[in-house]
Design a protein around this motif. Sequence first.
Motif, short mmCIF file in Angstrom:
data_model
loop_
_atom_site.label_atom_id
_atom_site.label_comp_id
_atom_site.label_asym_id
_atom_site.label_seq_id
_atom_site.Cartn_x
_atom_site.Cartn_y
_atom_site.Cartn_z
N TYR A 1 0.82 -1.21 0.00
CA TYR A 1 0.00 0.00 0.00
C TYR A 1 0.85 1.27 0.00
O TYR A 1 0.33 2.36 -0.24
CB TYR A 1 -0.95 -0.01 1.20
N LEU B 1 0.66 3.78 -2.96
CA LEU B 1 -0.49 4.67 -3.14
C LEU B 1 -0.20 6.04 -2.55
O LEU B 1 0.59 6.18 -1.62
CB LEU B 1 -1.74 4.08 -2.48
N THR B 2 -0.87 7.05 -3.07
CA THR B 2 -0.75 8.39 -2.50
C THR B 2 -1.56 8.46 -1.21
O THR B 2 -2.40 7.60 -0.93
CB THR B 2 -1.26 9.46 -3.46
N ASP C 1 -3.94 10.58 -0.54
CA ASP C 1 -5.36 10.72 -0.89
C ASP C 1 -5.96 9.38 -1.31
O ASP C 1 -7.11 9.06 -0.95
CB ASP C 1 -5.52 11.73 -2.03
N GLN C 2 -5.22 8.60 -2.07
CA GLN C 2 -5.72 7.28 -2.48
C GLN C 2 -5.94 6.38 -1.26
O GLN C 2 -6.94 5.66 -1.19
CB GLN C 2 -4.75 6.63 -3.45
N THR D 1 -9.04 7.16 0.63
CA THR D 1 -10.20 6.60 -0.06
C THR D 1 -10.29 5.10 0.13
O THR D 1 -11.39 4.54 0.32
CB THR D 1 -10.12 6.92 -1.57
N LEU D 2 -9.15 4.42 0.08
CA LEU D 2 -9.15 2.96 0.09
C LEU D 2 -9.42 2.36 1.47
O LEU D 2 -10.09 1.32 1.57
CB LEU D 2 -7.81 2.44 -0.44
N HIS E 1 0.52 9.57 5.45
CA HIS E 1 0.68 8.46 4.51
C HIS E 1 1.14 7.21 5.26
O HIS E 1 0.60 6.10 5.07
CB HIS E 1 1.69 8.84 3.43
N LEU F 1 -10.45 3.39 -6.78
CA LEU F 1 -9.19 3.97 -7.25
C LEU F 1 -9.21 4.29 -8.74
O LEU F 1 -8.19 4.73 -9.29
CB LEU F 1 -8.04 3.01 -6.93
N GLU F 2 -10.36 4.06 -9.38
CA GLU F 2 -10.53 4.36 -10.80
C GLU F 2 -9.42 3.73 -11.63
O GLU F 2 -8.79 4.38 -12.48
CB GLU F 2 -10.59 5.88 -11.02
N LEU F 3 -9.21 2.44 -11.44
CA LEU F 3 -8.18 1.72 -12.18
C LEU F 3 -8.71 1.28 -13.54
O LEU F 3 -9.91 1.07 -13.71
CB LEU F 3 -7.73 0.50 -11.36
N ARG G 1 -3.00 -4.65 -10.86
CA ARG G 1 -2.95 -3.67 -9.78
C ARG G 1 -3.99 -3.99 -8.72
O ARG G 1 -3.71 -3.87 -7.51
CB ARG G 1 -3.18 -2.27 -10.36
#
Length: 404
Positions: free
Chosen positions: A4, A7-8, A10-11, A14-15, A226, A283-285, A294
Motif C-alpha cells: 500500500y 499509493l498516495t 489521498d488514495q 479513499t481505500l 501516509h 481507485l478508478e483503475l 494492480r
Amino acid sequence: MSRYASLTRDQLATLVPELLLIGQLIDRSGMAWCIGAFGREGMAQVAIEEWMGSSPIYTRRMQQALRYEGDDVVTIFKGLQLDIGAPPQFMDFRYTVHDRWHGEFHLDHCGALMDVEPMGEEYVRSMCHDIEDPTFDATAVATNPRAQIRPLHRPPRVPADRNPHCAWTVIIDESYPEVFESADCTALRSSKAALTELAPIDGADDGQADYSGPLLSDFDFAAFSHSALVRIADEVCLQMHLLNLAFLRAVDRRTEADQYLEIATKQLVGIAGIAAERIRNALELPADEAGALRVLELHPLLNPAAYVAATVDGELAVSHGPAHEDGAWIALCGPDRLAPLQAVVRAVDPYLDVEVTGSTEDWTARVVRRDVPAPEAGEVAVTRFSGGSTFTFQPRKSIPLTVV
C-alpha cells in the motif's frame, strides 16, 4: 515494504474505508453457505465463534499501532471505528461519552440489518440478539474484561421503520464478572497472522500519526499521514485474515474435508470478486490486464506483504509464506484452484482470465484476455445480495466528542 506504500495519501484515505467495508462483507459471502450447510442456528454459532475468536486479537493490534491503548469507554469506541465489524457509514455508529466508564452508542444506519430484514424476524433475532450479545463483549474484552455492552433497544424494529436502528449502553464496572477470551481466540494468538510484525508509523510524516487524541464523531482518514494510513490498511487486511481463520476453525469442526474445502472456497470467491470491484472503482483503475494486476496487488487476498509472500511485476508470483502456514486465503489459490483469482480479474473486466503455472504453494499467474466474456460467478452474485456491494461513502465532517 507494504504494497500500500505505492499509493498516495489521498488514495489511501479513499481505500481504507473500502477495506473496512470489504471486511464486513466477508460474512455476507461466508454465511450464505453456512445456512445451507448448518441451518440458521448453526450459521449463527459459526458467526459467534469467528468474531469471538478474532476481534480481541485485531482490536488490540490496532490500539497498539495507533497508540490509543487504555481501559475505558473511549478506547472501546475508537476501536469500533477501526473494526471491520463496524465499517464507517455502512454501520453508522454514533457515540456518546458520559465519563470514562459510561457511554452509549446507537446506529443511525445498520447495513447488516438492511441485508437481513428481508429474510425475516428469525434471522434478525439471530444477528441482533444471538450473535451480538457474546461478540460485543468479546470485542470489549480487548480493552477491559469488565466492560458490558447492553441493549437499550434493538431489532426486530417496532415500529417497522424505527430509527435509530438500535441503541446500546457501554458500562465498565469492577463489580461486573470478568469476561474471558474464547478458546478459539487463545488458539489464534499463535497464528502467523496474529504474530505478523508491521513497520512502525513514521512520526515525521506529514499528517496525524496516531489516535491518542480526542475521540472523533467520525474517524477522519484524510487527516492521517501516509505512513499511518499504510499501517492501518495492512492492519485491516490482517483483521480480515484473522476473521477468516476463525471462520475456518468454526467450519472445520462441523465438516469433513471435502465440505470444508467447498465452503472455504465459496466464501473466498464471493468476497474476492466484490472486493476487487470495489477496489477498482474506488481507485478508478483501468479495466485491462494492467488494472487487474494492480487490483490483485492491492487485494486483501495478497496483503499485507509481511504475511502473504508475493510479487507483482507484469505477472503475479506467489511463494510459500506465513499465510500458507496458517492455511489462509492464499492457500485456496494455485494451478488447480483458479476460481478466486478468476473472480478478482473478472470483476475488473469479464473478458479477463488467469493462467497459472507452478506448484501448490509456489506459482505464477498471468492475466490474459479471452474472446468471450465470462458470466459472474454464482458466489459473487450471492455476496452481491448485500447492500454493501454498492454502498457509496459520503463526505463527513469529523468533530471531537466530549463528555456530556
